[in-house]
Design a protein around this motif. Structure first.
Motif, PDB file in Angstrom:
ATOM      1  N   ASP A 122      79.087  40.483  24.839  1.00 51.73           N
ATOM      2  CA  ASP A 122      80.068  39.893  25.766  1.00 51.73           C
ATOM      3  C   ASP A 122      81.073  40.938  26.252  1.00 51.73           C
ATOM      4  O   ASP A 122      81.444  40.941  27.423  1.00 51.73           O
ATOM      5  CB  ASP A 122      80.810  38.727  25.115  1.00 51.73           C
ATOM      6  CG  ASP A 122      79.929  37.492  24.978  1.00 51.73           C
ATOM      7  OD1 ASP A 122      78.929  37.370  25.719  1.00 51.73           O
ATOM      8  OD2 ASP A 122      80.235  36.655  24.111  1.00 51.73           O
ATOM      9  N   THR A 123      81.526  41.800  25.341  1.00 56.74           N
ATOM     10  CA  THR A 123      82.445  42.876  25.726  1.00 56.74           C
ATOM     11  C   THR A 123      81.950  44.186  25.130  1.00 56.74           C
ATOM     12  O   THR A 123      81.240  44.202  24.114  1.00 56.74           O
ATOM     13  CB  THR A 123      83.885  42.617  25.233  1.00 56.74           C
ATOM     14  OG1 THR A 123      83.870  42.515  23.802  1.00 56.74           O
ATOM     15  CG2 THR A 123      84.446  41.339  25.834  1.00 56.74           C
ATOM     16  N   TRP A 124      82.326  45.283  25.772  1.00 58.00           N
ATOM     17  CA  TRP A 124      81.890  46.615  25.351  1.00 58.00           C
ATOM     18  C   TRP A 124      83.091  47.544  25.302  1.00 58.00           C
ATOM     19  O   TRP A 124      83.975  47.452  26.146  1.00 58.00           O
ATOM     20  CB  TRP A 124      80.857  47.173  26.332  1.00 58.00           C
ATOM     21  CG  TRP A 124      79.580  46.402  26.302  1.00 58.00           C
ATOM     22  CD1 TRP A 124      79.279  45.275  27.020  1.00 58.00           C
ATOM     23  CD2 TRP A 124      78.441  46.667  25.500  1.00 58.00           C
ATOM     24  NE1 TRP A 124      78.021  44.832  26.713  1.00 58.00           N
ATOM     25  CE2 TRP A 124      77.480  45.675  25.784  1.00 58.00           C
ATOM     26  CE3 TRP A 124      78.127  47.650  24.574  1.00 58.00           C
ATOM     27  CZ2 TRP A 124      76.239  45.646  25.166  1.00 58.00           C
ATOM     28  CZ3 TRP A 124      76.891  47.624  23.961  1.00 58.00           C
ATOM     29  CH2 TRP A 124      75.959  46.632  24.259  1.00 58.00           C
ATOM     30  N   SER A 125      83.091  48.452  24.322  1.00 59.92           N
ATOM     31  CA  SER A 125      84.156  49.448  24.237  1.00 59.92           C
ATOM     32  C   SER A 125      83.552  50.833  24.037  1.00 59.92           C
ATOM     33  O   SER A 125      82.500  50.981  23.412  1.00 59.92           O
ATOM     34  CB  SER A 125      85.123  49.118  23.101  1.00 59.92           C
ATOM     35  OG  SER A 125      84.436  49.074  21.868  1.00 59.92           O
ATOM     36  N   SER A 145      79.266  47.082  21.222  1.00 62.39           N
ATOM     37  CA  SER A 145      79.679  45.678  21.311  1.00 62.39           C
ATOM     38  C   SER A 145      79.639  45.070  19.914  1.00 62.39           C
ATOM     39  O   SER A 145      78.684  45.297  19.167  1.00 62.39           O
ATOM     40  CB  SER A 145      78.746  44.897  22.234  1.00 62.39           C
ATOM     41  OG  SER A 145      79.086  43.525  22.211  1.00 62.39           O
ATOM     42  N   THR A 146      80.644  44.298  19.587  1.00 57.66           N
ATOM     43  CA  THR A 146      80.670  43.593  18.299  1.00 57.66           C
ATOM     44  C   THR A 146      80.584  42.086  18.489  1.00 57.66           C
ATOM     45  O   THR A 146      80.732  41.328  17.541  1.00 57.66           O
ATOM     46  CB  THR A 146      81.954  43.945  17.513  1.00 57.66           C
ATOM     47  OG1 THR A 146      83.086  43.617  18.308  1.00 57.66           O
ATOM     48  CG2 THR A 146      81.975  45.412  17.123  1.00 57.66           C
ATOM     49  N   ASP A 147      80.345  41.652  19.746  1.00 59.72           N
ATOM     50  CA  ASP A 147      80.285  40.216  20.047  1.00 59.72           C
ATOM     51  C   ASP A 147      79.032  39.857  20.852  1.00 59.72           C
ATOM     52  O   ASP A 147      79.082  39.084  21.789  1.00 59.72           O
ATOM     53  CB  ASP A 147      81.545  39.753  20.764  1.00 59.72           C
ATOM     54  CG  ASP A 147      81.809  40.532  22.044  1.00 59.72           C
ATOM     55  OD1 ASP A 147      80.918  41.302  22.493  1.00 59.72           O
ATOM     56  OD2 ASP A 147      82.905  40.384  22.599  1.00 59.72           O
ATOM     57  N   LYS A 148      77.903  40.443  20.452  1.00 59.29           N
ATOM     58  CA  LYS A 148      76.602  40.158  21.056  1.00 59.29           C
ATOM     59  C   LYS A 148      76.546  40.502  22.537  1.00 59.29           C
ATOM     60  O   LYS A 148      75.853  39.864  23.321  1.00 59.29           O
ATOM     61  CB  LYS A 148      76.191  38.707  20.822  1.00 59.29           C
ATOM     62  CG  LYS A 148      76.066  38.374  19.351  1.00 59.29           C
ATOM     63  CD  LYS A 148      75.662  36.937  19.137  1.00 59.29           C
ATOM     64  CE  LYS A 148      75.621  36.644  17.657  1.00 59.29           C
ATOM     65  NZ  LYS A 148      75.299  35.263  17.370  1.00 59.29           N
TER      66      LYS A 148
END
Length: 108
Positions: free
Chosen positions: A13-16, A8-11
Protein backbone atom coordinates in the motif's frame (compact mmCIF):
# COMPACT_ATOMS: atom_id res chain seq x y z
CA UNK A 1 17.24 8.10 -13.48
CA UNK A 2 18.67 7.55 -10.02
CA UNK A 3 17.88 4.11 -8.53
CA UNK A 4 16.73 3.37 -4.99
CA UNK A 5 15.69 0.30 -3.06
CA UNK A 6 12.13 0.68 -1.77
CA UNK A 7 10.43 -1.29 1.01
CA UNK A 8 6.79 -1.88 1.95
CA UNK A 9 5.61 -3.17 5.32
CA UNK A 10 1.89 -3.05 4.47
CA UNK A 11 1.58 -5.43 1.50
CA UNK A 12 2.44 -2.73 -1.03
CA UNK A 13 0.00 0.00 0.00
CA UNK A 14 2.86 2.39 0.81
CA UNK A 15 6.56 2.37 -0.04
CA UNK A 16 9.57 4.03 1.56
CA UNK A 17 13.13 4.52 0.35
CA UNK A 18 15.60 2.33 2.28
CA UNK A 19 18.85 3.56 0.72
CA UNK A 20 20.47 6.76 -0.27
CA UNK A 21 20.59 6.74 -4.04
CA UNK A 22 22.57 3.89 -5.56
CA UNK A 23 23.45 5.94 -8.59
CA UNK A 24 22.57 4.76 -12.04
CA UNK A 25 23.01 1.07 -11.28
CA UNK A 26 20.18 -1.34 -12.08
CA UNK A 27 18.70 -3.95 -9.73
CA UNK A 28 17.66 -6.98 -11.78
CA UNK A 29 16.54 -9.32 -9.00
CA UNK A 30 16.04 -9.43 -5.22
CA UNK A 31 16.05 -12.53 -3.01
CA UNK A 32 15.43 -12.76 0.74
CA UNK A 33 17.57 -14.96 2.98
CA UNK A 34 14.93 -16.87 4.98
CA UNK A 35 17.27 -17.35 7.94
CA UNK A 36 18.52 -13.77 8.44
CA UNK A 37 16.13 -11.56 6.49
CA UNK A 38 19.03 -10.11 4.50
CA UNK A 39 18.31 -9.14 0.93
CA UNK A 40 20.54 -10.20 -1.94
CA UNK A 41 20.51 -8.05 -5.06
CA UNK A 42 21.66 -8.83 -8.58
CA UNK A 43 22.95 -5.50 -9.88
CA UNK A 44 24.32 -4.48 -13.27
CA UNK A 45 27.44 -2.61 -12.11
CA UNK A 46 28.09 -3.88 -8.59
CA UNK A 47 27.38 -7.58 -9.14
CA UNK A 48 25.98 -9.47 -6.16
CA UNK A 49 25.13 -7.22 -3.20
CA UNK A 50 23.82 -7.98 0.30
CA UNK A 51 21.44 -5.41 1.80
CA UNK A 52 21.03 -5.48 5.56
CA UNK A 53 17.84 -3.57 6.46
CA UNK A 54 17.60 -2.15 9.98
CA UNK A 55 15.06 0.44 11.11
CA UNK A 56 13.94 0.98 7.53
CA UNK A 57 17.43 1.73 6.17
CA UNK A 58 19.59 -0.61 4.09
CA UNK A 59 23.37 -0.91 4.32
CA UNK A 60 24.75 -2.28 1.05
CA UNK A 61 27.74 -4.63 0.93
CA UNK A 62 29.14 -5.65 -2.44
CA UNK A 63 30.00 -9.34 -2.23
CA UNK A 64 31.45 -10.06 -5.66
CA UNK A 65 31.17 -9.77 -9.39
CA UNK A 66 30.81 -12.73 -11.69
CA UNK A 67 33.81 -14.16 -13.54
CA UNK A 68 34.79 -12.42 -16.78
CA UNK A 69 32.67 -9.38 -15.85
CA UNK A 70 29.42 -11.20 -16.62
CA UNK A 71 26.26 -9.51 -15.31
CA UNK A 72 23.90 -11.35 -12.89
CA UNK A 73 20.24 -11.01 -13.82
CA UNK A 74 18.39 -13.62 -11.73
CA UNK A 75 19.15 -15.01 -8.26
CA UNK A 76 17.98 -18.07 -6.35
CA UNK A 77 18.91 -19.03 -2.78
CA UNK A 78 18.78 -22.59 -1.48
CA UNK A 79 16.02 -22.36 1.17
CA UNK A 80 17.74 -24.98 3.36
CA UNK A 81 21.19 -23.40 3.04
CA UNK A 82 21.12 -19.75 1.89
CA UNK A 83 24.93 -19.73 1.65
CA UNK A 84 24.34 -21.72 -1.55
CA UNK A 85 22.97 -19.53 -4.29
CA UNK A 86 22.63 -19.53 -8.05
CA UNK A 87 22.55 -16.77 -10.60
CA UNK A 88 21.69 -16.76 -14.28
CA UNK A 89 23.63 -14.15 -16.20
CA UNK A 90 23.15 -11.82 -19.13
CA UNK A 91 25.51 -14.05 -21.13
CA UNK A 92 23.15 -17.02 -20.50
CA UNK A 93 25.48 -18.75 -18.05
CA UNK A 94 24.49 -20.40 -14.77
CA UNK A 95 26.77 -19.80 -11.78
CA UNK A 96 26.80 -21.30 -8.28
CA UNK A 97 28.19 -19.95 -5.01
CA UNK A 98 28.56 -22.02 -1.84
CA UNK A 99 29.96 -19.19 0.31
CA UNK A 100 27.15 -16.65 0.34
CA UNK A 101 27.99 -14.98 -2.96
CA UNK A 102 31.67 -14.25 -2.38
CA UNK A 103 32.92 -16.66 -5.08
CA UNK A 104 31.19 -18.05 -8.15
CA UNK A 105 31.74 -21.15 -10.27
CA UNK A 106 30.23 -21.47 -13.74
CA UNK A 107 28.16 -24.67 -13.89
CA UNK A 108 26.41 -24.28 -17.27
Amino acid sequence: TISNLLMSTDKGDTWSKTTDDIGYDVIFDVEVDPTSGSLFLAMRDRGIVRAMVKKGKAALETLSKLPSGDIPQHLALDPKNPETMYTFSKAHMLYKSVDGGKNWQKIL
